[in-house]
Design a protein around this motif. Structure first.
Motif, PDB file in Angstrom:
ATOM      1  N   LEU A  21       0.858  -1.184   0.000  1.00  0.00           N
ATOM      2  CA  LEU A  21       0.000   0.000   0.000  1.00  0.00           C
ATOM      3  C   LEU A  21       0.894   1.233   0.000  1.00  0.00           C
ATOM      4  O   LEU A  21       1.745   1.395   0.882  1.00  0.00           O
ATOM      5  CB  LEU A  21      -0.915  -0.002   1.217  1.00  0.00           C
ATOM      6  N   ALA A  22       0.724   2.077  -1.000  1.00  0.00           N
ATOM      7  CA  ALA A  22       1.567   3.257  -1.181  1.00  0.00           C
ATOM      8  C   ALA A  22       0.755   4.507  -0.886  1.00  0.00           C
ATOM      9  O   ALA A  22      -0.180   4.844  -1.626  1.00  0.00           O
ATOM     10  CB  ALA A  22       2.113   3.295  -2.606  1.00  0.00           C
ATOM     11  N   LEU A  23       1.097   5.181   0.194  1.00  0.00           N
ATOM     12  CA  LEU A  23       0.368   6.374   0.632  1.00  0.00           C
ATOM     13  C   LEU A  23       1.033   7.629   0.089  1.00  0.00           C
ATOM     14  O   LEU A  23       2.259   7.771   0.147  1.00  0.00           O
ATOM     15  CB  LEU A  23       0.333   6.424   2.163  1.00  0.00           C
ATOM     16  N   ARG A  24       0.221   8.530  -0.436  1.00  0.00           N
ATOM     17  CA  ARG A  24       0.690   9.851  -0.873  1.00  0.00           C
ATOM     18  C   ARG A  24       0.013  10.898   0.025  1.00  0.00           C
ATOM     19  O   ARG A  24      -1.045  11.450  -0.321  1.00  0.00           O
ATOM     20  CB  ARG A  24       0.340  10.082  -2.344  1.00  0.00           C
ATOM     21  N   PRO A  25       0.608  11.202   1.161  1.00  0.00           N
ATOM     22  CA  PRO A  25      -0.039  12.131   2.101  1.00  0.00           C
ATOM     23  C   PRO A  25      -0.309  13.502   1.504  1.00  0.00           C
ATOM     24  O   PRO A  25      -1.299  14.155   1.855  1.00  0.00           O
ATOM     25  CB  PRO A  25       0.969  12.212   3.257  1.00  0.00           C
ATOM     26  N   HIS A  26       0.558  13.952   0.603  1.00  0.00           N
ATOM     27  CA  HIS A  26       0.359  15.286   0.030  1.00  0.00           C
ATOM     28  C   HIS A  26      -0.934  15.359  -0.788  1.00  0.00           C
ATOM     29  O   HIS A  26      -1.585  16.407  -0.846  1.00  0.00           O
ATOM     30  CB  HIS A  26       1.551  15.676  -0.845  1.00  0.00           C
ATOM     31  N   ALA A  27      -1.330  14.249  -1.411  1.00  0.00           N
ATOM     32  CA  ALA A  27      -2.583  14.232  -2.168  1.00  0.00           C
ATOM     33  C   ALA A  27      -3.777  14.317  -1.217  1.00  0.00           C
ATOM     34  O   ALA A  27      -4.781  14.988  -1.511  1.00  0.00           O
ATOM     35  CB  ALA A  27      -2.670  12.963  -3.019  1.00  0.00           C
ATOM     36  N   LEU A  28      -3.668  13.661  -0.096  1.00  0.00           N
ATOM     37  CA  LEU A  28      -4.719  13.700   0.912  1.00  0.00           C
ATOM     38  C   LEU A  28      -4.869  15.109   1.477  1.00  0.00           C
ATOM     39  O   LEU A  28      -5.980  15.638   1.613  1.00  0.00           O
ATOM     40  CB  LEU A  28      -4.377  12.701   2.018  1.00  0.00           C
ATOM     41  N   VAL A  29      -3.738  15.738   1.799  1.00  0.00           N
ATOM     42  CA  VAL A  29      -3.772  17.096   2.349  1.00  0.00           C
ATOM     43  C   VAL A  29      -4.354  18.072   1.339  1.00  0.00           C
ATOM     44  O   VAL A  29      -5.174  18.944   1.680  1.00  0.00           O
ATOM     45  CB  VAL A  29      -2.354  17.521   2.778  1.00  0.00           C
ATOM     46  N   ARG A  30      -3.978  17.943   0.080  1.00  0.00           N
ATOM     47  CA  ARG A  30      -4.479  18.832  -0.968  1.00  0.00           C
ATOM     48  C   ARG A  30      -5.998  18.722  -1.086  1.00  0.00           C
ATOM     49  O   ARG A  30      -6.702  19.743  -1.178  1.00  0.00           O
ATOM     50  CB  ARG A  30      -3.812  18.487  -2.296  1.00  0.00           C
ATOM     51  N   ALA A  31      -6.510  17.509  -1.096  1.00  0.00           N
ATOM     52  CA  ALA A  31      -7.956  17.317  -1.212  1.00  0.00           C
ATOM     53  C   ALA A  31      -8.682  17.889   0.007  1.00  0.00           C
ATOM     54  O   ALA A  31      -9.727  18.544  -0.123  1.00  0.00           O
ATOM     55  CB  ALA A  31      -8.271  15.833  -1.369  1.00  0.00           C
ATOM     56  N   THR A  32      -8.129  17.649   1.183  1.00  0.00           N
ATOM     57  CA  THR A  32      -8.765  18.133   2.406  1.00  0.00           C
ATOM     58  C   THR A  32      -8.789  19.651   2.454  1.00  0.00           C
ATOM     59  O   THR A  32      -9.811  20.268   2.777  1.00  0.00           O
ATOM     60  CB  THR A  32      -8.021  17.584   3.630  1.00  0.00           C
ATOM     61  N   GLU A  33      -7.657  20.256   2.143  1.00  0.00           N
ATOM     62  CA  GLU A  33      -7.600  21.718   2.167  1.00  0.00           C
ATOM     63  C   GLU A  33      -8.563  22.322   1.152  1.00  0.00           C
ATOM     64  O   GLU A  33      -9.154  23.378   1.405  1.00  0.00           O
ATOM     65  CB  GLU A  33      -6.167  22.175   1.905  1.00  0.00           C
ATOM     66  N   TRP A  34      -8.750  21.655   0.007  1.00  0.00           N
ATOM     67  CA  TRP A  34      -9.700  22.161  -0.988  1.00  0.00           C
ATOM     68  C   TRP A  34     -11.111  22.154  -0.420  1.00  0.00           C
ATOM     69  O   TRP A  34     -11.858  23.131  -0.563  1.00  0.00           O
ATOM     70  CB  TRP A  34      -9.630  21.329  -2.267  1.00  0.00           C
ATOM     71  N   PHE A  35     -11.518  21.047   0.210  1.00  0.00           N
ATOM     72  CA  PHE A  35     -12.870  20.961   0.750  1.00  0.00           C
ATOM     73  C   PHE A  35     -13.081  21.971   1.874  1.00  0.00           C
ATOM     74  O   PHE A  35     -14.121  22.640   1.939  1.00  0.00           O
ATOM     75  CB  PHE A  35     -13.161  19.542   1.245  1.00  0.00           C
ATOM     76  N   VAL A  36     -12.118  22.082   2.765  1.00  0.00           N
ATOM     77  CA  VAL A  36     -12.255  23.025   3.878  1.00  0.00           C
ATOM     78  C   VAL A  36     -12.389  24.447   3.351  1.00  0.00           C
ATOM     79  O   VAL A  36     -13.152  25.262   3.886  1.00  0.00           O
ATOM     80  CB  VAL A  36     -11.056  22.894   4.834  1.00  0.00           C
ATOM     81  N   ALA A  37     -11.664  24.767   2.268  1.00  0.00           N
ATOM     82  CA  ALA A  37     -11.686  26.114   1.714  1.00  0.00           C
ATOM     83  C   ALA A  37     -12.922  26.390   0.865  1.00  0.00           C
ATOM     84  O   ALA A  37     -13.358  27.544   0.769  1.00  0.00           O
ATOM     85  CB  ALA A  37     -10.429  26.352   0.878  1.00  0.00           C
ATOM     86  N   ASN A  38     -13.516  25.364   0.258  1.00  0.00           N
ATOM     87  CA  ASN A  38     -14.554  25.590  -0.753  1.00  0.00           C
ATOM     88  C   ASN A  38     -15.959  25.152  -0.361  1.00  0.00           C
ATOM     89  O   ASN A  38     -16.926  25.643  -0.957  1.00  0.00           O
ATOM     90  CB  ASN A  38     -14.161  24.887  -2.055  1.00  0.00           C
ATOM     91  N   PHE A  39     -16.092  24.249   0.602  1.00  0.00           N
ATOM     92  CA  PHE A  39     -17.443  23.856   1.004  1.00  0.00           C
ATOM     93  C   PHE A  39     -18.033  24.942   1.897  1.00  0.00           C
ATOM     94  O   PHE A  39     -17.385  25.397   2.836  1.00  0.00           O
ATOM     95  CB  PHE A  39     -17.439  22.510   1.733  1.00  0.00           C
ATOM     96  N   PRO A  40     -19.275  25.361   1.644  1.00  0.00           N
ATOM     97  CA  PRO A  40     -19.869  26.464   2.401  1.00  0.00           C
ATOM     98  C   PRO A  40     -20.433  26.028   3.747  1.00  0.00           C
ATOM     99  O   PRO A  40     -21.613  26.249   4.063  1.00  0.00           O
ATOM    100  CB  PRO A  40     -20.979  26.950   1.466  1.00  0.00           C
ATOM    101  N   GLY A  41     -19.610  25.394   4.547  1.00  0.00           N
ATOM    102  CA  GLY A  41     -20.059  24.911   5.835  1.00  0.00           C
ATOM    103  C   GLY A  41     -18.993  24.052   6.482  1.00  0.00           C
ATOM    104  O   GLY A  41     -17.799  24.205   6.216  1.00  0.00           O
ATOM    105  N   ARG A  42     -19.412  23.134   7.323  1.00  0.00           N
ATOM    106  CA  ARG A  42     -18.484  22.301   8.075  1.00  0.00           C
ATOM    107  C   ARG A  42     -18.220  20.987   7.348  1.00  0.00           C
ATOM    108  O   ARG A  42     -19.153  20.350   6.851  1.00  0.00           O
ATOM    109  CB  ARG A  42     -19.037  21.999   9.465  1.00  0.00           C
ATOM    110  N   VAL A  43     -16.955  20.581   7.309  1.00  0.00           N
ATOM    111  CA  VAL A  43     -16.561  19.351   6.636  1.00  0.00           C
ATOM    112  C   VAL A  43     -16.253  18.276   7.677  1.00  0.00           C
ATOM    113  O   VAL A  43     -15.346  18.434   8.507  1.00  0.00           O
ATOM    114  CB  VAL A  43     -15.327  19.571   5.735  1.00  0.00           C
ATOM    115  N   LEU A  44     -17.018  17.185   7.643  1.00  0.00           N
ATOM    116  CA  LEU A  44     -16.729  15.992   8.433  1.00  0.00           C
ATOM    117  C   LEU A  44     -16.021  14.991   7.531  1.00  0.00           C
ATOM    118  O   LEU A  44     -16.204  15.008   6.313  1.00  0.00           O
ATOM    119  CB  LEU A  44     -18.014  15.339   8.955  1.00  0.00           C
ATOM    120  N   TYR A  45     -15.231  14.101   8.116  1.00  0.00           N
ATOM    121  CA  TYR A  45     -14.639  13.020   7.334  1.00  0.00           C
ATOM    122  C   TYR A  45     -15.389  11.736   7.618  1.00  0.00           C
ATOM    123  O   TYR A  45     -15.608  11.367   8.782  1.00  0.00           O
ATOM    124  CB  TYR A  45     -13.161  12.839   7.678  1.00  0.00           C
TER     125      TYR A  45
END
Length: 405
Positions: A21-45
């Motif tokens: 299993l090959a993890l790319r943490p930077h891809a995870l962080v990028r996706a999370t930061e996008w949702f936090v910045a662009n969703f008009p409310g609270r983001v749960l995982y």
């Protein structure tokens, strides 16, 4: 976990017997930061998508503080995260799970979809006056690749009475729904938000929160959805039409969209028979969705020294390592014709549900783990999202020839 720039570089130093299993943490962080910045409310995982500790830690560091949990083990996984808020959004729970969630894990947010379940939550929390109660409503999953309708959700006829009753007991009242996994049409969210608005008016209650659930898509060779900007535009449009828009908190629960491209699996070809490859992971491992949900994951050959396998391509099917004939991944998975025994393949986009669905059938299901710093093969974020469909074939060919991203 050791860190390597690419799968090829990892394989120059290792010849793994088990899948990796090959993890790319930077891809995870990028996706999370996008949702936090662009969703008009609270983001749960949505913890069910991938509950690996490095994944949860990276999500928290990127800004996720609230987690949708469906079981006590998921609560255990998340509880160490500082200031984590847990939302118990499984609409049907055991009584002991409710007690432990409330008293041991500090859960105050519970979903329900029937009078019986509401009774259960109220009874096992001793009629607590600090509860946030979310009514799960039924909605059609016509715009998703994996429909989730039929198991949970109050009907349009049942919902008004349930809302009225819960309003009398809840410190905060919410409505939640799920449009299905891998929703490929942005209008899916707008359509149900319109239904929610009609329900609020007909029930005549004040609603404090609307949780639009998950379903946000990732990219796959068989499913190239619109940009996530389009989804946000649709959600904002529909939410602005709600009578409670100024007083109601909007929430979402992305799972797949945050973690799909953050993990891949590196597998070895153990045999080739015509246009079928036998690999050391499969339907009972990280590739469940390829066998049972019709998913086609991006794939490329990453064997060191085999960067130039020629332009000829073959559409392969894959068999996993178990003795069960259901361990079959029809694909097709397009690879160079010359791929054969001993080659290693990187299969991408398995960060969502791959790890958590893997089991030990036939003694398989164990993985080595590594961190990679290059880019995933497909992405909903950044420059890769802007690549047009006409360029997809040339992209794939470049990947298969071993180019790095």
């Amino acid at each position: 976990m050791k860190v390597f720039p690419t799968a090829e570089e990892f394989l120059r130093h290792h010849s793994p017997e088990r899948p990796v299993l090959a993890l790319r943490p930077h891809a995870l962080v990028r996706a999370t930061e996008w949702f936090v910045a662009n969703f008009p409310g609270r983001v749960l995982y949505a913890t069910k998508a991938n509950d690996a500790q490095p994944v949860l830690d990276a999500l928290a560091e990127a800004g996720i503080q609230a987690f949708d949990v469906a079981s006590l083990p998921e609560m255990e996984r998340v509880r160490h995260i500082d200031k984590a808020e847990l939302y118990y959004m499984n609409p049907i729970k055991s009584r002991i799970a409710i007690v432990r969630a409330y008293r041991e894990f500090g859960v105050r947010c519970f979903a329900f979809d029937s009078h019986d379940e509401l009774d259960k939550v109220l009874a096992e929390t001793d009629g607590a006056n600090d509860l946030t109660l979310f009514l799960r409503i039924a909605c059609p999953n016509t715009h998703s690749l994996i429909p989730l309708e039929g198991k949970y959700g109050a009907s349009a006829e049942e919902a008004p009475a349930l809302l009225l009753r819960a309003r009398q007991r809840a410190a905060r009242l919410g409505i939640t729904f799920h449009v299905g996994s891998q929703a490929v049409v942005p209008a899916a969210f707008g359509e149900v938000l319109t239904q929610v608005g009609e329900l609020i008016v007909s029930a005549g209650v004040l609603v404090d929160a609307i949780d639009i659930g998950g379903g946000f898509p990732a990219r796959y060779p068989h499913s190239d959805p619109p940009s996530l900007d389009r989804y946000m535009e649709e959600i904002v449009r529909a939410a602005d039409a709600l009578a409670v828009k100024h007083t109601c908190e909007l929430m979402c629960e992305p799972g797949r969209a945050l973690v799909a491209e953050a993990e891949a699996v590196i597998v070895r070809v153990d045999a080739r028979r015509g246009d079928t490859l036998y690999i050391n992971d499969g339907a009972f491992g990280a590739l469940f969705d390829a066998a049972f949900s019709g998913f086609r994951f991006p794939v490329r050959c990453v064997t060191p020294g085999r960067e130039d396998l020629g332009p000829a391509e073959t559409a392969f099917a894959l068999f996993g390592p178990t003795c069960d004939s259901a361990d079959y991944l029809p694909g097709p998975f397009v690879l160079p014709y010359a791929v054969g025994e001993g080659d290693y393949l990187e299969i991408g986009q398995v960060g969502a549900y791959g790890r958590v669905l893997a089991n030990r059938f036939n003694g398989f299901g164990e993985f080595d783990e590594v961190v990679l710093t290059d880019e995933p093969m497909l992405s909903m974020f950044g420059e890769r999202r802007s690549e047009d469909r006409e360029g997809a074939r040339s992209m794939r060919l470049e990947r298969l020839r071993g180019s790095r991203y």
